[in-house]
Design a protein around this motif. Structure first.
Motif, PDB file in Angstrom:
ATOM      1  N   LYS A 124     -26.710  20.508   4.846  1.00  0.00           N
ATOM      2  CA  LYS A 124     -26.496  21.955   4.718  1.00  0.00           C
ATOM      3  C   LYS A 124     -27.812  22.685   4.915  1.00  0.00           C
ATOM      4  O   LYS A 124     -28.846  22.313   4.345  1.00  0.00           O
ATOM      5  N   SER A 125     -27.790  23.753   5.712  1.00  0.00           N
ATOM      6  CA  SER A 125     -28.987  24.540   5.989  1.00  0.00           C
ATOM      7  C   SER A 125     -29.138  25.671   4.970  1.00  0.00           C
ATOM      8  O   SER A 125     -28.157  26.328   4.609  1.00  0.00           O
ATOM      9  N   TYR A 126     -30.353  25.877   4.534  1.00  0.00           N
ATOM     10  CA  TYR A 126     -30.663  26.946   3.582  1.00  0.00           C
ATOM     11  C   TYR A 126     -31.710  27.862   4.203  1.00  0.00           C
ATOM     12  O   TYR A 126     -32.654  27.410   4.845  1.00  0.00           O
ATOM     13  N   GLU A 127     -31.508  29.173   3.988  1.00  0.00           N
ATOM     14  CA  GLU A 127     -32.435  30.179   4.491  1.00  0.00           C
ATOM     15  C   GLU A 127     -33.055  30.910   3.315  1.00  0.00           C
ATOM     16  O   GLU A 127     -32.345  31.399   2.414  1.00  0.00           O
ATOM     17  N   LEU A 128     -34.376  30.992   3.318  1.00  0.00           N
ATOM     18  CA  LEU A 128     -35.122  31.644   2.250  1.00  0.00           C
ATOM     19  C   LEU A 128     -35.834  32.873   2.802  1.00  0.00           C
ATOM     20  O   LEU A 128     -35.936  33.068   4.016  1.00  0.00           O
ATOM     21  N   ALA A 129     -36.336  33.686   1.883  1.00  0.00           N
ATOM     22  CA  ALA A 129     -37.072  34.881   2.300  1.00  0.00           C
ATOM     23  C   ALA A 129     -38.328  34.488   3.074  1.00  0.00           C
ATOM     24  O   ALA A 129     -39.017  33.525   2.722  1.00  0.00           O
ATOM     25  N   ARG A 130     -38.609  35.237   4.123  1.00  0.00           N
ATOM     26  CA  ARG A 130     -39.850  35.054   4.876  1.00  0.00           C
ATOM     27  C   ARG A 130     -40.840  36.110   4.393  1.00  0.00           C
ATOM     28  O   ARG A 130     -40.920  37.214   4.945  1.00  0.00           O
ATOM     29  N   ASN A 131     -41.561  35.756   3.375  1.00  0.00           N
ATOM     30  CA  ASN A 131     -42.458  36.712   2.723  1.00  0.00           C
ATOM     31  C   ASN A 131     -43.929  36.436   3.017  1.00  0.00           C
ATOM     32  O   ASN A 131     -44.822  36.972   2.357  1.00  0.00           O
ATOM     33  N   HIS A 136     -41.924  31.163   4.279  1.00  0.00           N
ATOM     34  CA  HIS A 136     -41.616  31.375   2.865  1.00  0.00           C
ATOM     35  C   HIS A 136     -42.814  30.936   2.037  1.00  0.00           C
ATOM     36  O   HIS A 136     -43.406  29.889   2.302  1.00  0.00           O
ATOM     37  N   LEU A 137     -43.176  31.734   1.031  1.00  0.00           N
ATOM     38  CA  LEU A 137     -44.366  31.435   0.217  1.00  0.00           C
ATOM     39  C   LEU A 137     -44.077  31.597  -1.273  1.00  0.00           C
ATOM     40  O   LEU A 137     -43.532  32.616  -1.707  1.00  0.00           O
ATOM     41  N   HIS A 138     -44.442  30.581  -2.044  1.00  0.00           N
ATOM     42  CA  HIS A 138     -44.479  30.640  -3.511  1.00  0.00           C
ATOM     43  C   HIS A 138     -43.178  31.133  -4.149  1.00  0.00           C
ATOM     44  O   HIS A 138     -43.192  31.887  -5.129  1.00  0.00           O
ATOM     45  N   SER A 168     -33.353  29.459 -13.709  1.00  0.00           N
ATOM     46  CA  SER A 168     -33.177  30.006 -12.369  1.00  0.00           C
ATOM     47  C   SER A 168     -31.774  29.652 -11.899  1.00  0.00           C
ATOM     48  O   SER A 168     -31.437  28.470 -11.755  1.00  0.00           O
ATOM     49  N   VAL A 169     -30.951  30.662 -11.683  1.00  0.00           N
ATOM     50  CA  VAL A 169     -29.533  30.411 -11.418  1.00  0.00           C
ATOM     51  C   VAL A 169     -29.319  29.984  -9.973  1.00  0.00           C
ATOM     52  O   VAL A 169     -30.138  30.247  -9.082  1.00  0.00           O
ATOM     53  N   ASP A 170     -28.198  29.328  -9.754  1.00  0.00           N
ATOM     54  CA  ASP A 170     -27.815  28.853  -8.423  1.00  0.00           C
ATOM     55  C   ASP A 170     -27.840  30.010  -7.426  1.00  0.00           C
ATOM     56  O   ASP A 170     -27.262  31.069  -7.662  1.00  0.00           O
ATOM     57  N   GLY A 171     -28.556  29.837  -6.327  1.00  0.00           N
ATOM     58  CA  GLY A 171     -28.627  30.862  -5.288  1.00  0.00           C
ATOM     59  C   GLY A 171     -29.800  31.806  -5.426  1.00  0.00           C
ATOM     60  O   GLY A 171     -30.057  32.600  -4.502  1.00  0.00           O
ATOM     61  N   GLU A 172     -30.530  31.760  -6.543  1.00  0.00           N
ATOM     62  CA  GLU A 172     -31.675  32.653  -6.721  1.00  0.00           C
ATOM     63  C   GLU A 172     -32.704  32.392  -5.629  1.00  0.00           C
ATOM     64  O   GLU A 172     -33.135  31.261  -5.419  1.00  0.00           O
ATOM     65  N   GLU A 173     -33.091  33.445  -4.934  1.00  0.00           N
ATOM     66  CA  GLU A 173     -34.030  33.370  -3.811  1.00  0.00           C
ATOM     67  C   GLU A 173     -33.586  32.376  -2.738  1.00  0.00           C
ATOM     68  O   GLU A 173     -34.384  31.901  -1.938  1.00  0.00           O
ATOM     69  N   GLY A 174     -32.281  32.047  -2.734  1.00  0.00           N
ATOM     70  CA  GLY A 174     -31.730  31.181  -1.703  1.00  0.00           C
ATOM     71  C   GLY A 174     -31.713  29.702  -2.052  1.00  0.00           C
ATOM     72  O   GLY A 174     -31.184  28.886  -1.272  1.00  0.00           O
ATOM     73  N   TYR A 175     -32.234  29.328  -3.216  1.00  0.00           N
ATOM     74  CA  TYR A 175     -32.292  27.911  -3.593  1.00  0.00           C
ATOM     75  C   TYR A 175     -30.993  27.469  -4.265  1.00  0.00           C
ATOM     76  O   TYR A 175     -30.401  28.228  -5.045  1.00  0.00           O
ATOM     77  N   PRO A 176     -30.553  26.237  -4.033  1.00  0.00           N
ATOM     78  CA  PRO A 176     -29.326  25.742  -4.668  1.00  0.00           C
ATOM     79  C   PRO A 176     -29.580  25.231  -6.083  1.00  0.00           C
ATOM     80  O   PRO A 176     -30.675  24.773  -6.416  1.00  0.00           O
TER      81      PRO A 176
END
Length: 378
Positions: A124-131, A136-138, A168-176
Motif C-alpha cells: 500500500k502506498s502512503y503519501e505524506l506532507a512535502r514540507n 517530507h521532514l520531521h 498519534s491517531v491512525d492517519g495523523e500526518e498520513g501515517y498508518p
C-alpha cells in the motif's frame, strides 16, 4: 498572562567521602540537591502547557510538554560560570506562536527526510506532507514537535525527570496506525541528560524518533567552528542535492567525515563545503548496546559533552540553514551557531532496502535511549 500554578519537589542527598591527603582530616561533605520545578505557562488547543526545571545543584535542564521540548541546558564552564548552551527562545510560550528550526524538539513520527513524501508498506502506498521542498521532514506539518504531551513528574535518589505520553491517531500526518509514544526526559546526579522513547502501535507503521536540540558549548556567543568533534563512526551515508541519502554506505577514510580522531569543526567544514547535514553510521546491526557516539569539546570554556545511544546512526547537522534568527537573550543566531546530534535510524530508511528497517509491527515495542553527558576540562 502567565498562569500561576507552581509545583516544586526537592530531594537533598548528603554524600560524605574521606580525603586521603591527611590521616587526621575530617570527611568532606558534598551536598547534591535534586529539584523539579513545574509551572503552567499557557494552554494550547485546550491542553495545559508546562515549563519544567530539572536541577541537580550543578546544572539545570529546562523542558516543556509542548513538543517534548528541551528548552535550555545550563552548565558551568571551567571557571564555574553557568550559561545556557542551546539555541532557543527566552520562554516556552514563544514556541506556541513563533516558527523555528525544531529547536530542542522531539521529532516524529519519522525524523529526518522521506524522499518525495512517499513510502510503500505491505503493497500500500502512503503519501505524506512535502514540507521540505519535495520531501517530507520531521513528521510533517504538525509533527510531534507541535503536540502537547501528557506529562508526569518523577524522581528517585539519582534522577529527576518528566514522563510524557502522546497518542498519534491512525492517519495523523498520513501515517498508518494508532501509535502510543512514551518519552522520559531526566537529569541525573552525574550531569547526564537522558532521553528515552518507547512506542507501540496497533497497525504496521514506520517510526524514527529523535531529539533535535541545537548545542553551542561556548554559551551561544558566536558560531561553533572552534569546537572539537570525535565520532566513533567508520562510515556515513552520502546524500544528493536535496539531502536525501543515495543509498550508498561510504567509508569515511580520506573524507571530511573522518572524525575518528578529534578534529576542529571549522577545518572540517572548510574541507566539506557548506557544512554537515549527514547521517554518521554508528552501527550496522540493531542492538541494545549504549555506544559512545560522539565527544564534543569547547577548549575555551572547557565544556565537554559525550553522547551515547543504543540506536544505529546520528544525524550530524551544523545549522547550515540558520540565518539572522532572533533567539533568546536578544542574540541573533546565524549559520553554524549550533550543532545537532540526532540519534536515529538512518534517513529515508523505508525507501532503501539496504538500510535498517524503520517498520514497527503490532506486538513489538520501539525503544530508543540517548544520553548527553556533560563535564568540564580545566
Amino acid at each position: 498572562m502567565k498562569l500561576s500554578n507552581i509545583y516544586v519537589l526537592a530531594i537533598s542527598l548528603s554524600l560524605a567521602f574521606a580525603c586521603s591527603q591527611k590521616q587526621t582530616q575530617e570527611p568532606i561533605q558534598e551536598e547534591i540537591n535534586l529539584m523539579i520545578k513545574s509551572e503552567k505557562v499557557a494552554e494550547h488547543n485546550g491542553q495545559p502547557v508546562f515549563h519544567y526545571v530539572l536541577d541537580n545543584g550543578t546544572m539545570q535542564v529546562e523542558l516543556s510538554n509542548f513538543g517534548g521540548l528541551v528548552h535550555k541546558i545550563i552548565t558551568p564552564d571551567k571557571n564555574g560560570n553557568k550559561e545556557n548552551i542551546t539555541l532557543t527562545f527566552d520562554t516556552v510560550e514563544e514556541f506556541l506562536t513563533k516558527p523555528n528550526p525544531f529547536f530542542g524538539a522531539t521529532a516524529g513520527r519519522v525524523a529526518n527526510r522521506i524522499a518525495k513524501g512517499k513510502f510503500v508498506l505491505d503493497g500500500k502506498s502512503y503519501e505524506l506532507a512535502r514540507n521540505n521542498g519535495d520531501n517530507h521532514l520531521h513528521g510533517g506539518v504538525e509533527g510531534f514537535n507541535k503536540k502537547v504531551w501528557t506529562p508526569e513528574t518523577y524522581s528517585n535518589d539519582s534522577v529527576v525527570g518528566v514522563k510524557m505520553t502522546y497518542l498519534s491517531v491512525d492517519g495523523e500526518e498520513g501515517y498508518p496506525g494508532n501509535l502510543k509514544t512514551t518519552l522520559w526526559m531526566e537529569l541525573t546526579t552525574d550531569n547526564t541528560l537522558r532521553i528515552r522513547f518507547e512506542a507501540v502501535t496497533d497497525q504496521k507503521t514506520i517510526l524514527n524518533l529523535t531529539n533535535h536540540t541545537y548545542f553551542n558549548l561556548g554559551g551561544v556567543k558566536r558560531d561553533v567552528l572552534d569546537h572539537e568533534f570525535q565520532f566513533w563512526a567508520d562510515a556515513y551515508t552520502p546524500v544528493n542535492e536535496e539531502l536525501i541519502p543515495t543509498g550508498e554506505v561510504k567509508d569515511v577514510t580520506g573524507t571530511p567525515f573522518d572524525f575518528r580522531s578529534p578534529k576542529n569543526l571549522g577545518e572540517q567544514i572548510a574541507a566539506n563545503g557548506e557544512g554537515f547535514d549527514h547521517n554518521m553510521v554508528m552501527k550496522l546491526e540493531k542492538s541494545d548496546e549504549m555506544k559512545h557516539f560522539v565527544q564534543v569539546k569547547h577548549p575555551e570554556s572547557g565544556r565537554v559533552m559525550d553522547m551515547y545511544s543504543d540506536n544505529m546512526g546520528v544525524q550530524f547537522y551544523t545549522a547550515n540553514f540558520v540565518k539572522d534568527f532572533q533567539g533568546a537573550d536578544r542574540k541573533t543566531y546565524d549559520k553554524h551557531w549550533g550543532f545537532c546530534l540526532e540519534s536515529q535510524i538512518w534517513p529515508d530508511a523505508i525507501n532503501h532496502e539496504n538500510f535498517p528497517s524503520p517498520i514497527l509491527n503490532p506486538g513489538e515495542k520501539y525503544e530508543h535511549t540517548i544520553e548527553y553527558r556533560f563535564s568540564v576540562e580545566k
